[in-house]
Enzyme design. Structure first.
Site, PDB file in Angstrom:
ATOM      1  N   SER A  87      39.154  40.922  41.365  1.00 51.79           N
ATOM      2  CA  SER A  87      38.710  42.561  41.416  1.00 51.79           C
ATOM      3  C   SER A  87      37.730  42.775  42.358  1.00 51.79           C
ATOM      4  O   SER A  87      37.541  44.082  42.406  1.00 51.79           O
ATOM      5  CB  SER A  87      39.543  42.609  40.445  1.00 51.79           C
ATOM      6  OG  SER A  87      38.877  42.306  39.276  1.00 51.79           O
ATOM      7  N   LYS A 134      30.124  47.807  40.141  1.00 49.95           N
ATOM      8  CA  LYS A 134      30.908  47.566  40.385  1.00 49.95           C
ATOM      9  C   LYS A 134      31.585  48.839  39.458  1.00 49.95           C
ATOM     10  O   LYS A 134      31.049  49.102  38.014  1.00 49.95           O
ATOM     11  CB  LYS A 134      31.975  46.380  39.546  1.00 49.95           C
ATOM     12  CG  LYS A 134      33.196  45.978  39.673  1.00 49.95           C
ATOM     13  CD  LYS A 134      33.783  45.271  38.546  1.00 49.95           C
ATOM     14  CE  LYS A 134      34.875  44.942  39.399  1.00 49.95           C
ATOM     15  NZ  LYS A 134      35.924  43.317  38.552  1.00 49.95           N
ATOM     16  N   SER A 169      37.896  37.317  39.396  1.00 51.08           N
ATOM     17  CA  SER A 169      37.395  38.500  39.550  1.00 51.08           C
ATOM     18  C   SER A 169      35.551  38.644  40.321  1.00 51.08           C
ATOM     19  O   SER A 169      35.511  39.042  41.246  1.00 51.08           O
ATOM     20  CB  SER A 169      37.585  39.744  38.928  1.00 51.08           C
ATOM     21  OG  SER A 169      38.813  39.957  38.628  1.00 51.08           O
TER      22      SER A 169
HETATM   23  N1  GLN Z   1      43.054  37.965  38.733  1.00 47.08           N
HETATM   24  C1  GLN Z   1      43.193  38.056  36.943  1.00 47.08           C
HETATM   25  C2  GLN Z   1      43.535  39.311  36.171  1.00 47.08           C
HETATM   26  O1  GLN Z   1      43.819  39.842  37.175  1.00 47.08           O
HETATM   27  C3  GLN Z   1      41.597  38.408  36.672  1.00 47.08           C
HETATM   28  C4  GLN Z   1      40.536  39.648  37.360  1.00 47.08           C
HETATM   29  C5  GLN Z   1      39.654  39.331  36.234  1.00 47.08           C
HETATM   30  O2  GLN Z   1      38.477  38.463  36.913  1.00 47.08           O
HETATM   31  N2  GLN Z   1      38.698  40.719  36.041  1.00 47.08           N
HETATM   32  O3  GLN Z   1      43.608  39.495  34.888  1.00 47.08           O
END
Ligand code: GLN
Length: 452
Positions: A146, A71, A170
């Protein structure tokens, strides 16, 4: 699948070079459509040739010849670390993150850097500066986020295993939508040294793979205490082949989660699989009361806003990349401005401290629940992934998307996702929660489900 591949590589049936060649060709031919990679490692083939020499000599490590994709918020020396943002568009890693050092020392090959939601803020992969990723498992749908690129690259067969990060879901949300395995390790299990984090209270790096073994193997390698990350613990990590199967199992599900599930069909698919698992262990599913989980999303966001605001102060355009406020997308800006507002001195930390207090309440609630049951089963997302282009603009809907994943981050426990079936051809991920540092149990259960 990974176990077989490792055997083939070890026996010389498949060389590391050929494994990497196959992936590079597939990426070249097919990733134009999926857009899961931001950068493909130019020296991957050379790295593979070096590893082939070690394999021949019998000195190669546990990941010898496997292609690991990363990532874009994890630092790999000499590869772009963009967080899929214009802010860091030209930024290159100057050192290897702890997890990368460990992967390289076991002879894994970094095949490239993956697409994601900008600075890991999002649920769909659509907020990347490098354009959205498509879902290889459900054409026209978002892959989730994400870690959109991590799940999509694994599902499309562009790498053996991917690294992803989970702040509030995410890893698990895209694993669910793309029909692959995703693991959020317990808080403190994996070093975050070299990660551009979204939130220091929650972030964990974890694996995404096609089979349970792939994730167990990668976690075994990246886990452990680090002198560079004071939040890590010295908890033993068990090798997959030495896992002890549980003889009995107490399974919990919660009406409190069921009530939060907007799409009841999703709940039924997950419940049906959970019942099959219960049958295997000749047990009945117990209903677990979790009174405060409906507060999880409200609790998570003030913490995220404040910590993200604080963490992004280094992107002032002087040392790293461009000034973030001038270059980032809408969601990132919302969090920076929100965080700036609620951390003003006149509030005296009121919102942040309140949220941390509720976080403790939720953590305690899970500790209590785990006195009654060994694992808790629930869905991963309350709705199906939307069609690409059908953008959700209401932040409340975006934030509620993580109602089932955030509780694990608040409670600091480990959680994993595995496909439970499909609705209209779209994969549905079943999620398993286990107590902190019980990843061995988690992998055992996921393996059981994989074999059902
Ligand atoms: N969707 C959540 C956020 O936007 C989780 C993001 C993540 O786990 N990096 O914070």
């Amino acid at each position: 699948m990974i176990q077989e591949k490792i055997k083939e590589i070890k026996s010389g049936k498949l060389t590391a070079e050929q494994n990497i060649k196959n992936y590079l060709k597939k990426i070249k031919d097919e990733d134009k459509k999926i857009n899961s990679f931001i950068y493909v490692n130019k020296s991957a083939l050379n790295d593979a040739k070096e590893i082939d020499k070690k394999i021949k000599k019998g000195t190669a490590g546990k990941l010898a010849g496997l292609a690991i994709a990363v990532k874009s918020n994890i630092s790999v020396k000499d590869m772009p670390i963009t967080c899929a943002s214009k802010t860091l568009e030209n930024h290159t890693g100057t050192y290897d993150a702890d997890v990368i050092k460990k992967i390289k020392s076991e002879d894994g090959i970094i095949i490239g850097m993956l697409n994601m939601d900008e600075f890991a803020c999002g649920i769909s992969g659509e907020s990347s500066f490098f354009n959205p990723t498509k879902n290889p498992a459900a054409e026209e749908r978002v892959p989730g986020g994400s870690s959109s690129g991590s799940a999509a690259a694994v599902a499309a067969g562009f790498c053996d295993i991917a690294l992803a990060t989970d702040t509030g879901g995410s890893i698990r949300n895209p694993a669910s939508h793309c029909g692959v395995i995703g693991i959020k390790p317990s808080y403190g299990r994996v070093s975050r040294y070299g990660l551009i984090d979204l939130s220091m209270s929650f972030d964990q790096i974890g694996p995404i793979s096609k089979d349970v073994y792939g994730s167990a193997l990668l976690l075994e390698i990246i886990a452990g205490i680090s002198k560079y990350d004071p939040t890590t613990y010295d908890e033993p990590v068990v090798e997959y082949t030495k896992f002890k199967k549980p003889k009995s199992l107490k399974i919990g599900m919660s009406k409190d989660f069921e009530n939060l599930c907007k799409d009841k069909k999703i709940y039924s698919v997950v419940k049906e699989k959970a019942e099959q698992l219960a049958k295997k262990y000749s047990t009945k599913i117990q209903n677990i009361k979790l009174e405060h989980v409906d507060l999880a999303v409200q609790t998570y966001y003030p913490i995220i806003f404040v910590e993200f605001f604080s963490g992004t102060r280094k992107f002032d355009g002087k040392k790293y990349g461009k000034k973030i406020e001038e270059t980032c997308g809408e969601e990132v800006l919302r969090r920076i401005l929100g965080g700036k507002e609620i951390s003003k001195s006149e509030y005296n930390g009121m919102y942040y401290r309140k949220a941390l207090a509720v976080k403790e309440l939720i953590k305690k609630e899970f500790e209590k629940a785990f006195k009654k049951v060994d694992i808790i089963i629930l869905p991963t997302t309350p709705i199906l992934p939307h069609k690409i282009g059908e953008k959700i603009t209401d932040p409340r809907i975006i934030y509620a998307y993580d109602s089932f994943t955030i509780p694990a981050n608040l409670a600091e426990i480990s959680a994993g996702v595995i496909s439970a079936g499909k609705i209209d051809g779209i994969p549905i991920g079943l999620q398993v929660f286990v107590p902190s540092f019980k990843e061995e149990l988690l992998f055992n259960i996921l393996k059981d489900i994989e074999e059902l």
